[in-house]
Scaffold this motif. Sequence first.
Motif, PDB file in Angstrom:
ATOM      1  N   THR A 178       0.819  -1.218   0.000  1.00 35.20           N
ATOM      2  CA  THR A 178       0.000   0.000   0.000  1.00 35.20           C
ATOM      3  C   THR A 178       0.849   1.263   0.000  1.00 35.20           C
ATOM      4  O   THR A 178       0.629   2.176  -0.807  1.00 35.20           O
ATOM      5  CB  THR A 178      -0.941  -0.002   1.212  1.00 35.20           C
ATOM      6  OG1 THR A 178      -1.823  -1.122   1.129  1.00 35.20           O
ATOM      7  CG2 THR A 178      -1.765   1.276   1.264  1.00 35.20           C
ATOM      8  N   ILE A 179       1.825   1.351   0.891  1.00 35.73           N
ATOM      9  CA  ILE A 179       2.616   2.575   0.999  1.00 35.73           C
ATOM     10  C   ILE A 179       3.488   2.777  -0.236  1.00 35.73           C
ATOM     11  O   ILE A 179       3.604   3.894  -0.753  1.00 35.73           O
ATOM     12  CB  ILE A 179       3.476   2.571   2.276  1.00 35.73           C
ATOM     13  CG1 ILE A 179       2.576   2.525   3.519  1.00 35.73           C
ATOM     14  CG2 ILE A 179       4.379   3.809   2.326  1.00 35.73           C
ATOM     15  CD1 ILE A 179       1.659   3.724   3.678  1.00 35.73           C
ATOM     16  N   GLY A 180       4.089   1.702  -0.745  1.00 35.67           N
ATOM     17  CA  GLY A 180       4.913   1.831  -1.940  1.00 35.67           C
ATOM     18  C   GLY A 180       4.118   2.319  -3.132  1.00 35.67           C
ATOM     19  O   GLY A 180       4.546   3.217  -3.873  1.00 35.67           O
ATOM     20  N   LEU A 181       2.930   1.745  -3.332  1.00 35.50           N
ATOM     21  CA  LEU A 181       2.107   2.156  -4.470  1.00 35.50           C
ATOM     22  C   LEU A 181       1.552   3.570  -4.275  1.00 35.50           C
ATOM     23  O   LEU A 181       1.477   4.349  -5.233  1.00 35.50           O
ATOM     24  CB  LEU A 181       0.974   1.161  -4.670  1.00 35.50           C
ATOM     25  CG  LEU A 181       1.406  -0.222  -5.176  1.00 35.50           C
ATOM     26  CD1 LEU A 181       0.233  -1.195  -5.139  1.00 35.50           C
ATOM     27  CD2 LEU A 181       1.973  -0.142  -6.591  1.00 35.50           C
ATOM     28  N   PRO A 302      -7.945   2.046  -6.754  1.00 34.05           N
ATOM     29  CA  PRO A 302      -7.595   0.705  -7.231  1.00 34.05           C
ATOM     30  C   PRO A 302      -6.780  -0.121  -6.238  1.00 34.05           C
ATOM     31  O   PRO A 302      -6.657  -1.337  -6.398  1.00 34.05           O
ATOM     32  CB  PRO A 302      -6.783   0.993  -8.498  1.00 34.05           C
ATOM     33  CG  PRO A 302      -7.281   2.304  -8.985  1.00 34.05           C
ATOM     34  CD  PRO A 302      -7.542   3.083  -7.732  1.00 34.05           C
ATOM     35  N   LEU A 303      -6.235   0.519  -5.187  1.00 31.33           N
ATOM     36  CA  LEU A 303      -5.476  -0.222  -4.187  1.00 31.33           C
ATOM     37  C   LEU A 303      -6.386  -1.004  -3.246  1.00 31.33           C
ATOM     38  O   LEU A 303      -5.925  -1.892  -2.527  1.00 31.33           O
ATOM     39  CB  LEU A 303      -4.596   0.726  -3.365  1.00 31.33           C
ATOM     40  CG  LEU A 303      -3.223   1.075  -3.959  1.00 31.33           C
ATOM     41  CD1 LEU A 303      -3.352   1.765  -5.304  1.00 31.33           C
ATOM     42  CD2 LEU A 303      -2.426   1.945  -2.996  1.00 31.33           C
ATOM     43  N   LYS A 330      -5.038  -3.531  -0.182  1.00 30.47           N
ATOM     44  CA  LYS A 330      -5.768  -2.987   0.970  1.00 30.47           C
ATOM     45  C   LYS A 330      -7.179  -3.574   1.065  1.00 30.47           C
ATOM     46  O   LYS A 330      -7.910  -3.636   0.083  1.00 30.47           O
ATOM     47  CB  LYS A 330      -5.859  -1.467   0.831  1.00 30.47           C
ATOM     48  CG  LYS A 330      -6.594  -0.751   1.957  1.00 30.47           C
ATOM     49  CD  LYS A 330      -5.896  -0.882   3.295  1.00 30.47           C
ATOM     50  CE  LYS A 330      -4.576  -0.168   3.332  1.00 30.47           C
ATOM     51  NZ  LYS A 330      -3.957  -0.262   4.675  1.00 30.47           N
ATOM     52  N   ILE A 331      -7.550  -3.973   2.288  1.00 33.31           N
ATOM     53  CA  ILE A 331      -8.911  -4.411   2.577  1.00 33.31           C
ATOM     54  C   ILE A 331      -9.572  -3.350   3.466  1.00 33.31           C
ATOM     55  O   ILE A 331      -8.978  -2.894   4.447  1.00 33.31           O
ATOM     56  CB  ILE A 331      -8.944  -5.770   3.312  1.00 33.31           C
ATOM     57  CG1 ILE A 331      -8.172  -6.825   2.512  1.00 33.31           C
ATOM     58  CG2 ILE A 331     -10.387  -6.206   3.548  1.00 33.31           C
ATOM     59  CD1 ILE A 331      -8.750  -7.169   1.171  1.00 33.31           C
ATOM     60  N   HIS A 332     -10.768  -2.952   3.105  1.00 33.39           N
ATOM     61  CA  HIS A 332     -11.517  -1.986   3.889  1.00 33.39           C
ATOM     62  C   HIS A 332     -12.677  -2.676   4.609  1.00 33.39           C
ATOM     63  O   HIS A 332     -13.238  -3.662   4.134  1.00 33.39           O
ATOM     64  CB  HIS A 332     -12.066  -0.874   2.995  1.00 33.39           C
ATOM     65  CG  HIS A 332     -11.093   0.225   2.742  1.00 33.39           C
ATOM     66  ND1 HIS A 332     -11.337   1.297   1.902  1.00 33.39           N
ATOM     67  CD2 HIS A 332      -9.845   0.440   3.236  1.00 33.39           C
ATOM     68  CE1 HIS A 332     -10.302   2.099   1.894  1.00 33.39           C
ATOM     69  NE2 HIS A 332      -9.389   1.618   2.685  1.00 33.39           N
ATOM     70  N   ILE A 333     -13.033  -2.082   5.757  1.00 36.18           N
ATOM     71  CA  ILE A 333     -14.146  -2.546   6.566  1.00 36.18           C
ATOM     72  C   ILE A 333     -15.197  -1.441   6.611  1.00 36.18           C
ATOM     73  O   ILE A 333     -14.879  -0.274   6.879  1.00 36.18           O
ATOM     74  CB  ILE A 333     -13.691  -2.874   7.998  1.00 36.18           C
ATOM     75  CG1 ILE A 333     -12.487  -3.837   8.018  1.00 36.18           C
ATOM     76  CG2 ILE A 333     -14.862  -3.418   8.812  1.00 36.18           C
ATOM     77  CD1 ILE A 333     -12.746  -5.195   7.425  1.00 36.18           C
TER      78      ILE A 333
END
Length: 337
Positions: A178-181, A302-303, A330-333
């Motif tokens: 996530t941070i790299g992208l 898109p992440l 990344k997964i979101h809740i």
Amino acid sequence: MRALVLTGPGKAGVQEVEPPVAAPGQVVVEVERAGVCGTDVELFTGEMSYLHTGRSWYPLRPGHEWCGAVTELGAGVDPSWLGRRVTGDTMLGCGHCDRCRAGRHHVCGELAEIGISRGFAGALAERLAVPVTALHALPDTVDPALGALVEPGGNALRAVRAAALRPGERLLILGTGTIGLLAALFARAEGFEVHLLGRDHDGLRLARTLGFAGAWTRPDLPALPWSAVIDASNAPELPALAVDLVEPAGRVAYIGVAVSPSILDTRDMLLKDVTAVGILGGSAGLAGAIAAYAGASVDARPLVAATVGLAESAGVLAGHRPSGAGPGPKIHIDPRR
């Protein structure tokens, strides 16, 4: 209300807990979206160093990447905050020490971190109490997915700023999580020539889909002059590689954290006149991340591979990838589900 509670290493579940009440200077936020971070996973597994130093303890309610709407105001809070969509700073300083007064609250000696340390309850819950001083308002153009990506975006933007490049200069980012992208997206928006180094070609597929043709593995990394390098990995050998690859008198920004100690020979830094910068927290980058998302110079959506309900959050922390998840890291809740 419902909240995810970590009760020990590898032990987590959704519980009914008392809802937060806005203390003086605080607001209560109804959480729209919360991201699951590597820090949350380490808190779940018990690997997080704070658990061993006494800075964090079980039971613990995680979640520090979030957005939502203000539903309750504590005493002394400007009434204009009521109903506004917001996100917030994870790092909560005391507000009184020399570091806080100098604008460095993220390294306050009494620092509390939402959903991470000193018992401050996090956002993997239906509602969250937050100091009003930590809030950032979200424009209508920042949807819930982007709102929950502000905190990691602030971290990534700080790393890009630490590279201190001019438009057209070449940046190498180590790591495609996530941070790299995110760093790649912000750096491209700043006009830099961006390349990424990943572990394998499968891991680089999303980077290429996002338009980064310079996505390499170590064997095929071209011998180009790298004006700056950002280490966004968790590999203990890559901090030294960053110094080896960067141009003499270049800059290295370290934002990835390895589980085991890294070995870095400072003689290599000195003899190349390298400037190295460590990045802790997104505080100084949050406003810039919001502006980039709102202005559409950066689209980080898109992440996000999937968005699931609160009941699935323990499984996500345990490594379960939701059915039908996309390629993003990344997964979101959505706690309202």
